[in-house]
Write a protein that holds these residues in place. Structure first.
Motif, short mmCIF file in Angstrom:
data_model
loop_
_atom_site.label_atom_id
_atom_site.label_comp_id
_atom_site.label_asym_id
_atom_site.label_seq_id
_atom_site.Cartn_x
_atom_site.Cartn_y
_atom_site.Cartn_z
N CYS A 153 2.46 -3.70 -9.03
CA CYS A 153 3.84 -2.86 -8.54
C CYS A 153 4.05 -2.80 -7.07
N VAL A 154 5.35 -2.59 -6.43
CA VAL A 154 5.58 -2.51 -5.27
C VAL A 154 6.64 -1.76 -4.98
N GLU A 155 6.55 -0.63 -3.76
CA GLU A 155 7.44 0.22 -3.55
C GLU A 155 8.48 -0.32 -2.41
N ASP A 168 -3.70 -5.29 1.91
CA ASP A 168 -3.05 -4.23 2.48
C ASP A 168 -4.10 -3.79 3.42
N THR A 169 -3.64 -2.85 4.25
CA THR A 169 -4.83 -2.05 5.42
C THR A 169 -4.53 -0.83 5.46
N ASP A 170 -5.63 -0.06 5.78
CA ASP A 170 -5.77 1.39 5.97
C ASP A 170 -5.81 1.68 7.53
N GLY A 171 -6.02 0.41 8.24
CA GLY A 171 -6.05 0.53 9.84
C GLY A 171 -7.73 0.25 10.08
N LYS A 172 -8.50 0.65 9.09
CA LYS A 172 -9.92 0.33 9.57
C LYS A 172 -10.36 -0.94 8.84
N THR A 197 -0.09 5.15 0.57
CA THR A 197 -1.58 5.22 0.08
C THR A 197 -1.83 3.86 -0.75
N ILE A 198 -2.99 3.57 -0.49
CA ILE A 198 -3.40 2.19 -1.35
C ILE A 198 -3.91 2.64 -2.64
N TYR A 199 -3.48 2.14 -3.77
CA TYR A 199 -4.01 2.44 -5.10
C TYR A 199 -4.26 1.18 -5.72
N LEU A 255 -3.88 -4.23 -6.48
CA LEU A 255 -3.70 -3.32 -5.47
C LEU A 255 -2.69 -3.11 -4.86
N GLN A 256 -1.91 -1.92 -4.60
CA GLN A 256 -0.55 -1.73 -3.88
C GLN A 256 -0.47 -0.37 -3.09
N LYS A 257 0.27 -0.55 -1.99
CA LYS A 257 0.35 0.41 -1.41
C LYS A 257 1.79 1.38 -1.72
#
Length: 931
Positions: free
Chosen positions: A527-529, A438-442, A489-491, A483-485
């Motif tokens: 898990c996944v949303e 996953d990515t937070d943009g940066k 939010t990345i958790y 890790l999952q979003k």
């Protein structure tokens, strides 16, 4: 009733239930066991095992279970019932013996059995046998019965000349207008909106209302006219199950619209459904022309598998009113109209191979594929974004026209421009790939080989300017699980504890609310949303649950998803939520459709049964017994065996048992799918076998129990202990009394013994005195014998001296006789003659030799006697020689005594040996001494 996909179907072949191929009727007992009227007998299924019961004629065409649990059965020339005996074993009892002898011969097949007003009706073609109060009366057919039915507590028959007739108070009353069905067979009669729905074999469906018969013009009728029908059932008061001869079954609503069509192509093992039955959990059973099928209708899940041309599904997405599915064979699509009953999916050309994903971003359907990154256009064509390498996934970078795509060589940038989407560059500096990122943009966050990588972009997005690794989230927690979003939010998660990343401190901070949400859940892998805010979690090897979002919180739903355990695509699990009633889940064999709002019958608590109790080569069928009484078992039969069952049919592979033998086990056993437990060498005592079943939803039943007592061996029985006490008391008394007697007897015998010893001692002294006297006498005799022998020796020596003297005198006389006396004067001649006479006188007067022989014979009298007895032919001369040899005289001495030469002695010895039959090697003197 769901109209997307097919329910779960379980097929049982005749090799499974060990019976015939055809199954004509189905019933269920109060305990949940299912019974099938089979061509080889009565087949029972208890959820764990199959059992077969035989009745005369073997074939069973109809069965019915009464309120008491009695199973009525009818077959060829036979009717009766099965009922458990005192050991719980189902035993068949014929009722034909109660019928009139004239009607027994023409029973033929019993086709239907009904129970109405305490009467049991056994319907054949020619008549119906009515059983009540242990009596049978006969209802003759007006012409010939076809079949019979009970609707709304009324009994109807089809007669081939009068049509449908109603049985009332012992009479048959025709239904007007039904005669037109005489040229066909009526296989079903069902209640329908206050009227009757008539199902015929080949004329279709009819509604009988207001004393009129009218064809039911609908989609279901067209199906029956084409495929013929063998009856049907009302399902859930809203639907009708119609059995067909040629094409399986259909389920239609009350308007006749087909909702489900299930046939051989869609999972049934045979297209001819002879019978159908709705069990107590709202699921459908079919008795087929070849086998038995179970259809799990009472489930929120249906499946789109091989019958829809789908294989392993890695992702699905709804796009432009179509459902797209990414599989290991490529991408398929299906028109989204809420109905999937007939059509298969269409293959998207150009997508052959492994499709890892389909996802909609900015109203564009992207397909990361083994051969590249594609865009699937609304017209079904493909646009190639990059075909140089394989792709796993695609995510948008916020605030840019860029997408970060995971490919087989790491990551690449996909750019959106006015001309469309194109490959911009491969991001250098990191060449590991994965679909979980996953990515937070940066930054790009990716978990690989148990390590979390934080990949920081350079300003131009052409490389990762910084790569940071994290081996754990917290000092107290080892490793990082996923890790999952969630909620943008990345958790980062380990052991169901969720953390977020604090960039300013470069640390991970636990989100206590998220951790609390997962606290009581199984240990998840990740898990996944979904797009509706539901959180799907995955645990174990291949299990899932879902936190359904509702009223600002979440509701944990896990039980229904146990039906999917083992069928999810491991590590590539996918969930596609279209709306509140349509959720698609990828499986190894297609798609599962989940409707959370599906109104299924409330799940009843599972029930466990101790099926069989086996001991001492005997079996108690406990599940068939009305009460589980205490069973007494002899100690020699202290090896016992139990078999379990539970009427759970929807997911039998996930049914587990746990047991505990009270009095032996301290704890419940681990869950097991093996419905058998054996105990050996149990000690005497009271025991209670306790068994509980756990269904696929994790619900436990109340324990079933079976009490039994192992009686002690005869030597440990309480009567034996009483006997031991009595024997001990008696033994003490007897021993004490015996000891006293022994002591008195001992004193008495001691006195006797002392007297005996005294007498023995006295006798011994006398005996010793006597023996001493004898010994003295013997010694005296021995001394005397020695003296005699000495004297004998002396006498012999003297005799020998005399013999020598006489020999010498004889020699002198002989010499004297040789002297010429003529030359002598008279005086000298006179003296010479006087000397000669003196010598001769001395010889004549010597009798010592005769005395010697006499003495020797007297001394050796016993020897000579024994020698004569053993050898009667021996001569006196030889006896003398034997005596001389016994006296150990030399040859010369013997020759002198016997007045023979030495050679004569040797000759005499030879003759004596021959007379005595002595071998040459045996010593003669030694032999004589042994006589």
């Amino acid at each position: 009733m769901k109209n997307i996909g097919l329910p779960k179907i379980l097929n049982y072949k005749k090799s499974d239930y060990k019976g015939g191929s055809q199954n004509w009727d189905i019933e269920q007992s109060k305990k949940g066991n299912l019974y099938f009227a089979n061509t080889s007998g009565l087949i029972e299924y208890n959820g764990t095992s199959w059992n077969k019961y035989i009745l005369p004629g073997y074939t069973v065409r109809a069965i019915k279970i009464s309120k008491s649990g009695r199973i009525y059965a009818g077959g060829y020339n036979e009717l009766g019932y099965f009922e458990p005996d005192e050991k719980g074993k189902l035993v068949y009892h014929t009722l034909l013996k109660l019928a009139n002898p004239n009607t027994k011969k023409t029973v033929d097949f019993v086709w239907k059995i009904h129970i109405l007003n305490d009467e049991v009706f056994f319907q054949t073609f020619s008549r119906t046998y009515i059983y009540k109060d242990n009596k049978i009366r006969v209802l003759e057919a007006p012409n010939r019965f076809q079949f019979s039915f009970v609707v709304n507590n009324k009994l109807y028959f089809q007669d081939i000349s009068k049509g449908l007739v109603e049985y009332r108070n012992g009479k048959l009353l025709p239904l007007k207008g039904t005669e037109q069905l005489n040229d066909t067979e009526i296989w079903g009669l069902l209640p329908f909106k206050g009227n009757l729905l008539i199902i015929t074999l080949d004329k279709g469906l009819f509604i009988y209302r207001n004393n009129k018969l009218e064809s039911w013009d609908c989609e279901a009728n067209a199906f029956i006219l084409k495929n013929n029908s063998l009856g049907g059932r009302i399902f859930n008061n809203e639907y009708i199950v119609l059995n067909s001869v040629l094409d399986g079954i259909v389920i239609c609503n009350n308007e006749g619209k087909i909702v489900q069509h299930i046939n051989n192509k869609k999972g049934l093992q045979n297209n001819t459904a002879l019978s159908s039955f709705i069990d107590n959990t709202g699921n459908l059973w079919l008795g087929l022309d070849n086998g038995i099928s179970y259809i799990n209708e009472n489930s929120p899940f249906t499946y789109l598998g091989s019958s829809f041309d789908l294989s392993s599904v890695y992702a699905s997405a709804k796009y432009d009113n179509k459902l797209y599915v990414a599989t290991n064979q490529g991408v398929f699509s299906h028109v989204w109209e809420g109905s999937f009953k007939e059509e298969s999916f269409n293959f998207i050309k150009g997508t052959t191979g492994q499709a890892w994903n389909v996802n909609v971003i900015d109203d564009i359907l992207f397909c990361p594929h083994n051969r590249g990154l594609f865009i699937i256009n609304k017209n079904g064509s493909l646009t190639i974004v990059d075909d140089k390498k394989g792709y796993f996934g695609l995510k948008k970078l916020k605030g840019t026209n860029y997408f970060i795509a995971s490919n087989y060589h790491g990551f690449s940038i996909i750019e959106k421009s006015a001309k469309g989407y194109k490959f911009r560059n491969q991001v250098t500096g990191f060449n590991l790939a994965d679909n979980k990122y996953d990515t937070d943009g940066k930054n790009v966050w990716i978990k690989k080989n148990g390590v979390i990588y934080k990949l920081t972009f350079s300003d131009d997005y052409k490389k990762f300017s910084k790569i940071t690794t994290y081996n754990s989230i917290d000092k107290e927690i080892e490793g990082i699980t996923s890790l999952q979003k969630i909620r943008n939010t990345i958790y980062f998660q380990t052991d169901n504890r969720f953390f977020t990343y604090n960039a300013s401190k470069d640390t991970f901070v636990e989100d206590l609310n998220m951790s609390a949400l997962f606290k009581d859940l199984p240990k998840i892998r990740y898990c996944v949303e979904d797009n509706k805010g539901n959180i799907c979690y995955f645990y174990g090897d291949s299990s899932m649950g879902m936190l359904m979002k509702e009223d600002g919180g979440y509701n944990n739903v896990i039980a229904p998803f146990t039906a999917l355990t083992g069928n999810l695509v491991y590590f590539y699990e996918s969930v596609n939520t279209i709306d509140s009633r349509n959720i698609f889940i990828g499986l190894t064999e297609g798609l599962a459709h989940y409707d959370p709002e599906f109104k299924s019958l409330p799940a009843s608590s599972p029930k466990a049964y101790i099926r069989n109790f086996i001991f001492n080569q005997d079996t108690l069928f406990k599940a068939n017994m009305p009460a589980l009484k205490n069973t007494k078992i002899p100690y020699r039969a202290n090896n016992v065996k139990f078999t379990f069952s539970s009427p759970i049919y929807d997911n039998p592979e996930n049914t587990a048992f746990s047991y505990k033998l009270k009095g032996f086990d301290e704890q419940w056993s681990h869950r097991t799918n093996v419905p058998v437990k054996e105990y050996t060498n149990l000690q005497e005592g009271d025991y209670t076998m306790m068994v509980k079943v756990i269904n696929s939803y994790g619900t436990e039943s109340e324990p079933a129990t079976a009490a039994f007592t192992i009686t002690p061996p005869f030597y440990r029985h309480y009567i034996a202990y009483i006997s031991y006490i009595v024997i001990t008391v008696f033994s003490v008394f007897y021993i004490r009394r015996t000891m006293k007697q022994k002591i008195r007897k001992k004193h008495y015998y001691q006195t006797l013994e002392q007297r005996r010893l005294y007498l023995e001692k006295e006798s011994k002294i006398k005996q010793e005195q006597y023996e001493l006297e004898k010994e003295i006498e013997r010694l005296k005799n021995e001394q005397l014998r020695v003296k005699i022998l000495t004297k004998d020796k002396e006498l012999v020596n003297n005799s020998l001296q005399v013999a020598k003297k006489n020999k010498m005198l004889n020699g002198i006389i002989k010499r004297l006789k040789e002297i010429d006396t003529e030359q002598m004067d008279d005086k000298l001649k006179l003296q010479f003659n006087k000397l000669q006479k003196t010598i001769q006188k001395e010889l004549n007067t010597d009798k010592s030799w005769n005395n010697l022989e006499k003495h020797i014979k007297n001394v050796h009298f016993d020897f000579l006697k024994r020698l004569k007895e053993k050898h009667p032919t021996i001569t006196p001369r030889e006896m003398d020689l034997a005596t001389y040899l016994l006296m150990n005289m030399s040859t010369k001495e013997i020759a002198e005594i016997m007045n023979i030469s030495d050679g004569g002695v040797e000759l005499a010895r030879y003759r004596l040996r021959k007379k005595l039959n002595l071998p040459r090697k045996e010593n003669l003197t030694g032999f004589l001494m042994s006589i």
